[in-house]
Design a protein around this motif. Structure first.
Motif, short mmCIF file in Angstrom:
data_model
loop_
_atom_site.label_atom_id
_atom_site.label_comp_id
_atom_site.label_asym_id
_atom_site.label_seq_id
_atom_site.Cartn_x
_atom_site.Cartn_y
_atom_site.Cartn_z
N LEU A 30 -6.93 -0.23 11.98
CA LEU A 30 -5.56 -0.10 11.47
C LEU A 30 -4.81 -1.44 11.54
O LEU A 30 -3.78 -1.60 10.90
N ALA A 31 -5.34 -2.38 12.29
CA ALA A 31 -4.70 -3.69 12.42
C ALA A 31 -5.07 -4.64 11.30
O ALA A 31 -4.46 -5.70 11.17
N VAL A 32 -6.04 -4.29 10.47
CA VAL A 32 -6.52 -5.21 9.43
C VAL A 32 -5.40 -5.63 8.49
O VAL A 32 -5.17 -6.84 8.28
N GLU A 33 -4.70 -4.70 7.89
CA GLU A 33 -3.64 -5.04 6.92
C GLU A 33 -2.52 -5.87 7.55
O GLU A 33 -2.12 -6.88 6.98
N PRO A 34 -2.00 -5.49 8.73
CA PRO A 34 -0.96 -6.34 9.33
C PRO A 34 -1.47 -7.75 9.66
O PRO A 34 -0.72 -8.72 9.52
N LEU A 35 -2.72 -7.86 10.04
CA LEU A 35 -3.27 -9.20 10.32
C LEU A 35 -3.43 -10.01 9.04
O LEU A 35 -3.18 -11.21 9.03
N ILE A 36 -3.83 -9.36 7.97
CA ILE A 36 -3.92 -10.06 6.68
C ILE A 36 -2.54 -10.58 6.28
O ILE A 36 -2.41 -11.71 5.81
N GLU A 37 -1.52 -9.77 6.50
CA GLU A 37 -0.16 -10.18 6.15
C GLU A 37 0.29 -11.44 6.88
O GLU A 37 1.00 -12.27 6.31
N ILE A 38 -0.14 -11.61 8.14
CA ILE A 38 0.34 -12.79 8.87
C ILE A 38 -0.56 -14.01 8.69
O ILE A 38 -0.31 -15.05 9.30
N LEU A 39 -1.56 -13.91 7.82
CA LEU A 39 -2.34 -15.11 7.51
C LEU A 39 -1.47 -16.17 6.84
O LEU A 39 -1.86 -17.33 6.77
N ASN A 40 -0.30 -15.78 6.38
CA ASN A 40 0.63 -16.72 5.75
C ASN A 40 1.73 -17.18 6.70
O ASN A 40 2.71 -17.78 6.26
N ASP A 41 1.57 -16.90 7.98
CA ASP A 41 2.58 -17.29 8.96
C ASP A 41 2.82 -18.79 8.92
O ASP A 41 1.91 -19.56 8.60
N GLU A 42 4.03 -19.21 9.23
CA GLU A 42 4.34 -20.66 9.22
C GLU A 42 3.65 -21.41 10.35
O GLU A 42 3.49 -22.63 10.27
N ASN A 43 3.24 -20.72 11.39
CA ASN A 43 2.63 -21.38 12.54
C ASN A 43 1.11 -21.28 12.48
O ASN A 43 0.57 -20.19 12.35
N TRP A 44 0.43 -22.41 12.60
CA TRP A 44 -1.02 -22.40 12.46
C TRP A 44 -1.72 -21.66 13.60
O TRP A 44 -2.80 -21.11 13.40
N HIS A 45 -1.13 -21.63 14.78
CA HIS A 45 -1.73 -20.88 15.89
C HIS A 45 -1.84 -19.40 15.53
O HIS A 45 -2.83 -18.75 15.85
N VAL A 46 -0.79 -18.90 14.91
CA VAL A 46 -0.75 -17.49 14.51
C VAL A 46 -1.78 -17.23 13.41
O VAL A 46 -2.52 -16.24 13.46
N ARG A 47 -1.85 -18.13 12.43
CA ARG A 47 -2.82 -17.97 11.34
C ARG A 47 -4.25 -17.98 11.88
O ARG A 47 -5.09 -17.17 11.49
N GLU A 48 -4.52 -18.90 12.80
CA GLU A 48 -5.85 -18.98 13.40
C GLU A 48 -6.19 -17.70 14.17
O GLU A 48 -7.28 -17.15 14.03
N ALA A 49 -5.26 -17.22 14.98
CA ALA A 49 -5.49 -16.01 15.77
C ALA A 49 -5.73 -14.81 14.86
O ALA A 49 -6.61 -13.97 15.12
#
Length: 125
Positions: A30-49
């Motif tokens: 169930l976390a797949v879609e929310p994680l896909i959404e934050i692949l565009n986060d402004e912070n690279w640490h978040v995108r990497e995680a």
């Protein structure tokens, strides 16, 4: 799990990063879609995680967004995307991984080659 999904929208990048990591560790699809959404986060640490957690969750829905992340400005994010594709990817990811195997970053090149080998070994089984 809802707590971590909610925290993907937190103002603090460290909270978003830790939440993305926790969602991978929990292992709920169930976390797949929310994680896909934050692949565009402004912070690279978040995108990497997010990329690394998507690899752990091993859901093919994430393949195209992860392929797009191979073009990220930050080499750590490109590395995370290539590593995730070693689990999530199929033959359609190979050409993009071949391009990543020529990346300016040695770590990205090496993990892209590893991902290609992993995908190829799965198709031989």
């Amino acid at each position: 799990m809802k707590f971590f999904i909610r925290n993907l929208k937190n103002d603090q990048w460290r909270v978003r990063e830790e939440s993305a990591e926790a969602l991978g560790e929990i292992g709920d699809k169930l976390a797949v879609e929310p994680l896909i959404e934050i692949l565009n986060d402004e912070n690279w640490h978040v995108r990497e995680a997010a990329a690394l957690s998507l690899g752990i969750l091993d859901d093919s829905t994430a393949m195209e967004p992860l392929i797009n992340m191979l073009q990220d400005e930050k080499d750590s994010v490109r590395y995370g995307a290539a590593l995730a594709l070693s689990s999530v990817g199929d033959n359609s990811a190979i050409n993009n991984l071949k391009l990543a195997a020529n990346d300016e970053s040695l770590m990205v090149r090496q993990i892209a080659e590893f991902a290609i080998e992993e995908i190829n070994s799965r198709t031989l089984e």
